[in-house]
Design a protein around this motif. Structure first.
Motif, PDB file in Angstrom:
ATOM      1  N   ASP A 185       0.847  -1.190   0.000  1.00 54.66           N
ATOM      2  CA  ASP A 185       0.000   0.000   0.000  1.00 54.66           C
ATOM      3  C   ASP A 185       0.883   1.240   0.000  1.00 54.66           C
ATOM      4  OD1 ASP A 185      -2.119   1.681   0.051  1.00 54.66           O
ATOM      5  OD2 ASP A 185      -2.745   1.232   2.096  1.00 54.66           O
ATOM      6  N   PRO A 186       1.430   1.630  -1.164  1.00 55.84           N
ATOM      7  CA  PRO A 186       2.415   2.715  -1.206  1.00 55.84           C
ATOM      8  C   PRO A 186       1.825   4.114  -1.244  1.00 55.84           C
ATOM      9  CG  PRO A 186       2.129   1.819  -3.393  1.00 55.84           C
ATOM     10  CD  PRO A 186       1.224   1.011  -2.488  1.00 55.84           C
ATOM     11  N   SER A 187       0.497   4.261  -1.277  1.00 52.28           N
ATOM     12  CA  SER A 187      -0.089   5.590  -1.440  1.00 52.28           C
ATOM     13  C   SER A 187       0.316   6.539  -0.323  1.00 52.28           C
ATOM     14  CB  SER A 187      -1.617   5.486  -1.506  1.00 52.28           C
ATOM     15  OG  SER A 187      -2.031   4.863  -2.710  1.00 52.28           O
ATOM     16  N   GLY A 188       0.504   6.019   0.895  1.00 54.50           N
ATOM     17  CA  GLY A 188       0.867   6.883   2.007  1.00 54.50           C
ATOM     18  C   GLY A 188       2.181   7.607   1.805  1.00 54.50           C
ATOM     19  N   LEU A 189       3.073   7.046   0.976  1.00 51.81           N
ATOM     20  CA  LEU A 189       4.355   7.701   0.726  1.00 51.81           C
ATOM     21  C   LEU A 189       4.187   9.015  -0.018  1.00 51.81           C
ATOM     22  CD1 LEU A 189       6.520   4.650  -0.391  1.00 51.81           C
ATOM     23  CD2 LEU A 189       6.595   5.817   1.809  1.00 51.81           C
ATOM     24  N   PHE A 190       3.091   9.128  -0.766  1.00 52.98           N
ATOM     25  CA  PHE A 190       2.895  10.301  -1.610  1.00 52.98           C
ATOM     26  C   PHE A 190       1.882  11.281  -1.031  1.00 52.98           C
ATOM     27  CE2 PHE A 190       3.559   6.580  -4.501  1.00 52.98           C
ATOM     28  CZ  PHE A 190       4.909   6.791  -4.654  1.00 52.98           C
ATOM     29  N   LEU A 191       1.494  11.081   0.249  1.00 46.32           N
ATOM     30  CA  LEU A 191       0.565  11.981   0.904  1.00 46.32           C
ATOM     31  C   LEU A 191       1.264  12.590   2.109  1.00 46.32           C
ATOM     32  CD1 LEU A 191      -2.740   9.910   0.792  1.00 46.32           C
ATOM     33  CD2 LEU A 191      -2.082  11.794  -0.680  1.00 46.32           C
ATOM     34  N   ARG A 214      -1.670  -0.344 -13.988  1.00 45.82           N
ATOM     35  CA  ARG A 214      -3.039  -0.639 -13.581  1.00 45.82           C
ATOM     36  C   ARG A 214      -3.272  -0.342 -12.106  1.00 45.82           C
ATOM     37  NH1 ARG A 214      -4.782  -6.479 -15.391  1.00 45.82           N
ATOM     38  NH2 ARG A 214      -2.923  -7.079 -14.216  1.00 45.82           N
ATOM     39  N   ARG A 215      -2.278   0.247 -11.441  1.00 42.18           N
ATOM     40  CA  ARG A 215      -2.389   0.483 -10.002  1.00 42.18           C
ATOM     41  C   ARG A 215      -2.734   1.942  -9.741  1.00 42.18           C
ATOM     42  NH1 ARG A 215       2.232  -1.227  -5.753  1.00 42.18           N
ATOM     43  NH2 ARG A 215       0.921  -3.075  -5.590  1.00 42.18           N
ATOM     44  N   PRO A 216      -3.838   2.224  -9.048  1.00 41.81           N
ATOM     45  CA  PRO A 216      -4.151   3.607  -8.660  1.00 41.81           C
ATOM     46  C   PRO A 216      -3.340   4.012  -7.431  1.00 41.81           C
ATOM     47  CG  PRO A 216      -5.919   2.137  -7.961  1.00 41.81           C
ATOM     48  CD  PRO A 216      -4.919   1.283  -8.691  1.00 41.81           C
ATOM     49  N   LEU A 217      -2.748   5.192  -7.477  1.00 44.56           N
ATOM     50  CA  LEU A 217      -1.944   5.708  -6.378  1.00 44.56           C
ATOM     51  C   LEU A 217      -2.403   7.121  -6.035  1.00 44.56           C
ATOM     52  CD1 LEU A 217       1.655   4.649  -7.491  1.00 44.56           C
ATOM     53  CD2 LEU A 217       0.252   3.555  -5.732  1.00 44.56           C
ATOM     54  N   ALA A 324     -12.395   4.430  -5.966  1.00 45.33           N
ATOM     55  CA  ALA A 324     -12.448   3.311  -5.026  1.00 45.33           C
ATOM     56  C   ALA A 324     -11.199   3.291  -4.141  1.00 45.33           C
ATOM     57  CB  ALA A 324     -12.588   1.993  -5.786  1.00 45.33           C
ATOM     58  N   GLU A 325     -10.032   3.592  -4.730  1.00 44.09           N
ATOM     59  CA  GLU A 325      -8.801   3.655  -3.948  1.00 44.09           C
ATOM     60  C   GLU A 325      -8.846   4.812  -2.964  1.00 44.09           C
ATOM     61  OE1 GLU A 325      -4.731   2.817  -2.807  1.00 44.09           O
ATOM     62  OE2 GLU A 325      -6.428   1.680  -3.613  1.00 44.09           O
TER      63      GLU A 325
END
Length: 363
Positions: A185-191, A214-217, A324-325
């Motif tokens: 779950d790498p999204s936290g790195l960009f927030l 195909r991965r939403p970030l 959804a992400e």
């Protein structure tokens, strides 16, 4: 499989981690043509990659490698790197076009003849392409690109070619002292607003969702507008398309009525992310508007959309997956272009036809 990447990005560390995991159930042969056996062992000790079924050979001769394969009969063969290997039956220096082509074709034939998985490390040129003849990419079944910024611990593995599946897969990893660690779950790195104990959302930030393969970030865009009546104001861009941001600033000023021509504008992404797709246009524009007006956007708001020169908001692909992400990570509101297929996300959706319409609501 061919894994390509810049020097020092962590290719050897990643493949040593892969080899150690496979060695837990099958025999693995790791061939290093660039480092000595002692150097590779030190890395394996540091990353916890030692295993009884993981064999190491410091070789650069293809015939010697084939002899080791005959003796050990491994299920996985790692060659680090293909440019260091050579064969006696072909003229040319190691790393040259002739030698590299011959070694790659020989190893591919070995893989298909014995059902042996072979991982090849490839160097890249100054412009980021895979070094050596183009036949390398044609001969192998899978081509992976290993990317990363030397100032960031984030690493991305992108599928460039795949004969057995989709070629737009993306894997996210973090380079640590203990080795390569997968990030499910790498999204936290960009927030920047999450997990840092700050004072909440500041003016000049907007959150969007970008598609990496195909991965939403989720990604956060930040902007800073400073000064007034500056004769030659600066326009600094980090992590965004430097040719697109000035266009967006012109749209914000002309279609949104926001005075920017005499102020310095700085725009950047968080966490070293690079965003080039137009879906982030609205986030860049609203981050600039928020910074100029000194009004923070809601913390639970995500924005999506491409901006046209007339200030209109255009649809982007994969709106449903993106939202959804965002919903999964706690966002409850979204601004999207009109007639978007949002699906059932449970979020409060606002459709806007133009940037001016959104700016009027944010006053």
């Amino acid at each position: 499989m061919l894994l390509a990447g810049e020097p020092g990005v962590g290719k050897s560390t990643l493949l040593l981690e892969v080899a150690a995991r496979v060695a837990a159930r099958d025999r693995v042969l790791y061939v290093s043509g660039e480092e000595s056996a002692g150097q590779v062992r030190l890395r394996a000790e540091r990353t916890g990659g030692l295993h009884d079924e993981l064999y190491l050979a410091a070789e650069s001769d293809l015939e010697s490698v084939l002899g080791h394969v005959d003796a050990l009969k491994p299920s996985l063969l790692v060659i680090d790197s293909i440019q260091t290997m050579s064969t006696a039956g072909v003229d040319g220096t190691p790393g040259g076009v002739t030698q590299t082509r011959a070694v790659t074709i020989g190893l591919t034939a070995l893989a298909k003849e014995r059902g042996l998985a072979v991982l090849l490390v490839g160097h890249v040129t100054k412009d980021g392409g895979i070094a050596g003849p183009r036949v390398l990419e044609h001969v192998v079944d899978v081509v992976l690109q290993f990317e990363g910024d030397k100032h960031s611990a984030l690493r991305m593995v992108r599928g460039v070619k795949n004969r057995f599946g989709p070629a737009d897969e993306v894997g996210c990893f973090e380079l640590r002292d203990s080795g390569i660690v997968g990030l499910p779950d790498p999204s936290g790195l960009f927030l920047g607003r999450f997990g840092h104990g700050g004072d909440g959302v500041q003016p000049g930030t907007a959150v969007t969702v970008v598609m990496d393969g195909r991965r939403p970030l989720l990604a956060e865009v930040q902007a800073l507008v400073a000064g007034a009546n500056i004769p030659s104001p600066r326009r600094a861009v980090t992590g965004l398309d430097p040719s697109r941001v000035p266009m967006l600033l012109a749209v914000v000023e002309r279609r949104g009525g926001l005075k920017l021509h005499d102020a310095e504008v700085y725009t950047a992404t968080v966490g070293g992310m690079k965003i080039t797709e137009p879906a982030a246009d609205l986030a860049v524009a609203l981050a600039v508007v928020s910074a100029k007006r000194d009004i923070a956007l809601p913390a639970d708001l995500v924005v999506l959309g491409e901006l046209g020169l007339a200030g209109e908001l255009r649809r982007v692909h994969g709106i449903g997956r993106r939202l959804a992400e965002a919903a999964r990570l706690g966002f409850t509101r979204a601004i999207v272009p009109p007639d978007s297929e949002v699906g059932s996300t449970g979020m409060r959706i606002t459709e806007a036809a133009s940037l001016k319409q959104i700016m009027d609501r944010l006053r």
